[in-house]
Scaffold this motif. Structure first.
Motif, PDB file in Angstrom:
ATOM      1  N   ILE A  86       0.744  -1.298   0.111  1.00 55.32           N
ATOM      2  CA  ILE A  86       0.064  -0.067  -0.063  1.00 55.32           C
ATOM      3  C   ILE A  86       0.873   1.297   0.008  1.00 55.32           C
ATOM      4  O   ILE A  86       0.657   2.339  -0.683  1.00 55.32           O
ATOM      5  N   TYR A  87       1.946   1.250   1.011  1.00 52.07           N
ATOM      6  CA  TYR A  87       2.799   2.466   0.876  1.00 52.07           C
ATOM      7  C   TYR A  87       3.083   3.074  -0.402  1.00 52.07           C
ATOM      8  O   TYR A  87       3.120   4.235  -0.798  1.00 52.07           O
ATOM      9  N   PRO A  88       3.877   2.116  -1.381  1.00 52.49           N
ATOM     10  CA  PRO A  88       4.367   2.631  -2.759  1.00 52.49           C
ATOM     11  C   PRO A  88       3.151   3.058  -3.563  1.00 52.49           C
ATOM     12  O   PRO A  88       3.528   4.294  -4.041  1.00 52.49           O
ATOM     13  N   LEU A  89       2.088   2.562  -3.368  1.00 56.81           N
ATOM     14  CA  LEU A  89       0.966   3.080  -4.182  1.00 56.81           C
ATOM     15  C   LEU A  89       0.396   4.398  -3.715  1.00 56.81           C
ATOM     16  O   LEU A  89       0.235   5.226  -4.553  1.00 56.81           O
ATOM     17  N   TYR A  90       0.531   4.490  -2.269  1.00 60.05           N
ATOM     18  CA  TYR A  90       0.226   5.734  -1.647  1.00 60.05           C
ATOM     19  C   TYR A  90       1.291   6.884  -2.102  1.00 60.05           C
ATOM     20  O   TYR A  90       0.806   8.033  -2.322  1.00 60.05           O
ATOM     21  N   PHE A  91       2.514   6.476  -1.972  1.00 59.56           N
ATOM     22  CA  PHE A  91       3.439   7.628  -2.407  1.00 59.56           C
ATOM     23  C   PHE A  91       3.320   7.990  -3.875  1.00 59.56           C
ATOM     24  O   PHE A  91       3.446   9.382  -4.380  1.00 59.56           O
ATOM     25  N   ALA A  92       3.166   7.290  -4.837  1.00 56.30           N
ATOM     26  CA  ALA A  92       2.674   7.272  -6.423  1.00 56.30           C
ATOM     27  C   ALA A  92       1.477   8.325  -6.346  1.00 56.30           C
ATOM     28  O   ALA A  92       1.479   9.174  -7.107  1.00 56.30           O
ATOM     29  N   PHE A  93       0.574   7.818  -5.783  1.00 56.29           N
ATOM     30  CA  PHE A  93      -0.703   8.633  -5.925  1.00 56.29           C
ATOM     31  C   PHE A  93      -0.686  10.085  -5.405  1.00 56.29           C
ATOM     32  O   PHE A  93      -0.985  10.861  -5.976  1.00 56.29           O
ATOM     33  N   ILE A  94       0.121  10.176  -4.122  1.00 57.50           N
ATOM     34  CA  ILE A  94       0.027  11.630  -3.457  1.00 57.50           C
ATOM     35  C   ILE A  94       1.165  12.446  -4.490  1.00 57.50           C
ATOM     36  O   ILE A  94       0.851  13.730  -4.563  1.00 57.50           O
ATOM     37  N   THR A  95       2.007  11.909  -4.909  1.00 56.09           N
ATOM     38  CA  THR A  95       2.922  12.626  -5.698  1.00 56.09           C
ATOM     39  C   THR A  95       2.398  13.042  -7.100  1.00 56.09           C
ATOM     40  O   THR A  95       2.455  14.473  -7.291  1.00 56.09           O
ATOM     41  N   ALA A  96       1.716  12.323  -7.640  1.00 55.48           N
ATOM     42  CA  ALA A  96       0.983  12.507  -8.927  1.00 55.48           C
ATOM     43  C   ALA A  96      -0.052  13.602  -8.720  1.00 55.48           C
ATOM     44  O   ALA A  96      -0.331  14.481  -9.353  1.00 55.48           O
ATOM     45  N   LEU A  97      -0.861  13.184  -7.473  1.00 58.75           N
ATOM     46  CA  LEU A  97      -1.821  14.433  -7.244  1.00 58.75           C
ATOM     47  C   LEU A  97      -1.277  15.859  -6.941  1.00 58.75           C
ATOM     48  O   LEU A  97      -1.871  16.534  -7.597  1.00 58.75           O
ATOM     49  N   PHE A  98      -0.437  15.731  -6.093  1.00 59.38           N
ATOM     50  CA  PHE A  98       0.059  17.082  -5.974  1.00 59.38           C
ATOM     51  C   PHE A  98       0.883  17.764  -7.292  1.00 59.38           C
ATOM     52  O   PHE A  98       0.639  18.962  -7.248  1.00 59.38           O
ATOM     53  N   SER A  99       1.102  16.993  -8.171  1.00 62.56           N
ATOM     54  CA  SER A  99       1.829  17.409  -9.275  1.00 62.56           C
ATOM     55  C   SER A  99       0.637  17.978 -10.265  1.00 62.56           C
ATOM     56  O   SER A  99       0.824  19.053 -10.719  1.00 62.56           O
ATOM     57  N   VAL A 100      -0.316  17.276 -10.464  1.00 57.10           N
ATOM     58  CA  VAL A 100      -1.452  17.525 -11.096  1.00 57.10           C
ATOM     59  C   VAL A 100      -2.251  18.780 -10.740  1.00 57.10           C
ATOM     60  O   VAL A 100      -2.489  19.865 -11.311  1.00 57.10           O
TER      61      VAL A 100
END
Length: 168
Positions: A86-100
């Motif tokens: 779960i943590y890797p998916l959370y990190f990828a999601f939160i980084t992509a969300l903040f970038s977008v």
């Protein structure tokens, strides 16, 4: 932080198949390479080494932290602990969300907000080196398993702030 997103997506999705790279990621080589990236980017950020752009420094630091986390922490937890899925998916999601949401729309930020964000960045309350040290402390304390993702989330927020202001 494209490299960071790709590494986390790989860790989250593709490592479920137990590829040969899976054994490499659990090895000491991955741990030492991650530590090298952590220390290199920490010192580069401390001395504001301009040959490595700040965006790449944040990206390499986050990748190093992820590699150290993935190779160091499994010894402290039971096999197939869901946090490693779960943590890797959370990190990828939160980084992509903040970038977008924030970085791609920085031209829509009003001047008063930019002034406040610049003050926040300059005040030292959110200094990147302090946040990076907090991530390293979170990595060293696997028994407090929420400290690392919280510190890495703050690092992602700091990266977003630096990218919105387009300065370190």
């Amino acid at each position: 932080m494209y490299i960071f997103i790709l590494v986390n997506l790989y860790l989250g999705f593709l490592l479920e198949t137990k590829t040969p790279l899976h054994q490499i990621l659990f090895s000491d080589y991955t741990f030492y390479f991650g530590c090298f990236l952590l220390l290199l980017t920490l010192f580069a950020s401390s001395f504001k080494y301009i040959k490595i752009r700040y965006k790449l420094r944040y990206d390499l630091f986050a990748v190093g932290a992820t590699l150290v986390w993935f190779s160091y922490w499994p010894a402290f937890f039971r096999y197939a602990t869901p946090m490693f899925d779960i943590y890797p998916l959370y990190f990828a999601f939160i980084t992509a969300l903040f970038s977008v949401v924030f970085i791609s729309k920085r031209e829509n930020i009003d001047p008063a907000t930019l002034t406040f964000l610049q003050w926040l960045s300059d005040s030292g309350r959110f200094h990147p080196v302090i946040v990076m040290i907090a991530v390293i402390i979170g990595l060293a304390m696997p028994r407090n398993f929420l400290l690392f993702p919280a510190a890495l989330t703050i690092l992602i927020m700091r990266f977003t702030l630096a990218s919105c202001l387009d300065n370190e």
